[in-house]
Write an enzyme that holds these catalytic residues in place. Sequence first.
Site, PDB file in Angstrom:
ATOM      1  N   HIS A  62      38.865  31.995  36.587  1.00 52.80           N
ATOM      2  CA  HIS A  62      38.411  32.945  35.569  1.00 52.80           C
ATOM      3  C   HIS A  62      39.610  33.464  34.775  1.00 52.80           C
ATOM      4  O   HIS A  62      40.724  33.558  35.299  1.00 52.80           O
ATOM      5  CB  HIS A  62      37.705  34.121  36.227  1.00 52.80           C
ATOM      6  CG  HIS A  62      36.377  33.777  36.812  1.00 52.80           C
ATOM      7  ND1 HIS A  62      35.386  34.725  36.992  1.00 52.80           N
ATOM      8  CD2 HIS A  62      35.853  32.612  37.261  1.00 52.80           C
ATOM      9  CE1 HIS A  62      34.322  34.150  37.525  1.00 52.80           C
ATOM     10  NE2 HIS A  62      34.588  32.862  37.711  1.00 52.80           N
ATOM     11  N   GLU A  64      40.527  36.430  33.879  1.00 49.58           N
ATOM     12  CA  GLU A  64      41.216  37.591  34.455  1.00 49.58           C
ATOM     13  C   GLU A  64      42.136  37.181  35.597  1.00 49.58           C
ATOM     14  O   GLU A  64      43.278  37.653  35.694  1.00 49.58           O
ATOM     15  CB  GLU A  64      40.207  38.614  34.996  1.00 49.58           C
ATOM     16  CG  GLU A  64      39.218  39.120  33.968  1.00 49.58           C
ATOM     17  CD  GLU A  64      37.902  38.361  33.955  1.00 49.58           C
ATOM     18  OE1 GLU A  64      36.856  39.020  33.828  1.00 49.58           O
ATOM     19  OE2 GLU A  64      37.916  37.119  34.050  1.00 49.58           O
ATOM     20  N   CYS A  92      33.365  40.060  36.687  1.00 46.92           N
ATOM     21  CA  CYS A  92      32.463  39.809  37.817  1.00 46.92           C
ATOM     22  C   CYS A  92      33.050  40.450  39.083  1.00 46.92           C
ATOM     23  O   CYS A  92      34.133  41.034  39.055  1.00 46.92           O
ATOM     24  CB  CYS A  92      32.296  38.306  38.035  1.00 46.92           C
ATOM     25  SG  CYS A  92      33.798  37.500  38.657  1.00 46.92           S
ATOM     26  N   CYS A  95      36.598  39.093  40.050  1.00 46.77           N
ATOM     27  CA  CYS A  95      37.644  39.562  39.139  1.00 46.77           C
ATOM     28  C   CYS A  95      37.864  41.063  39.263  1.00 46.77           C
ATOM     29  O   CYS A  95      39.000  41.532  39.223  1.00 46.77           O
ATOM     30  CB  CYS A  95      37.306  39.166  37.712  1.00 46.77           C
ATOM     31  SG  CYS A  95      37.360  37.372  37.456  1.00 46.77           S
TER      32      CYS A  95
END
Length: 166
Positions: A62, A64, A92, A95
């Site tokens: 991801h 992040e 999410c 993260c």
Amino acid sequence: MKNNFENNYEIHRQWMRRALTLAEKAGNIEDVPVGAIITDNHGNLIAEGYNRKKQNNDPIGHAEILAIRQASQKLQSCYLDKCILYVTLEPCMMCTGAIIHSRIGLLVYGIDDPKAGTVRTILNLPDSDASNHRLPVLSGILKEECQKQLQNWFKTVRDKKTINGK
């Protein structure tokens, strides 16, 4: 993070525009268009990332996570308390956990995620008893642009599935 930077919305919009450009890169490689930028609290770029789950066959690829890893390596610290994370979509659970554990000084995000957002929408992990770090959060920065980018990308994906009969 108690300083004037927290309230400087023009700087927040500037960095969110850059995060949107990174998100576009993710969309171009057929990943969900999410981009992330990490700056120090003086507005200097530290790290950036965009979703690369599919490209790297990495379930934790991801935006992040990639930006946090890059920033931690650059600063030689697992604590990013003097940093600001800009991300186009509400993080999410995975993260948000990484953001809390890295002790990001300020999280700035574009739009809420009604399906997986765990900062304010589905869950509020930063303010829960499970969090050891109280995370300052600003949301809604370039909200319309972030929303339009995601909606357009998902429409394109749906249209391709319809055309290809999948």
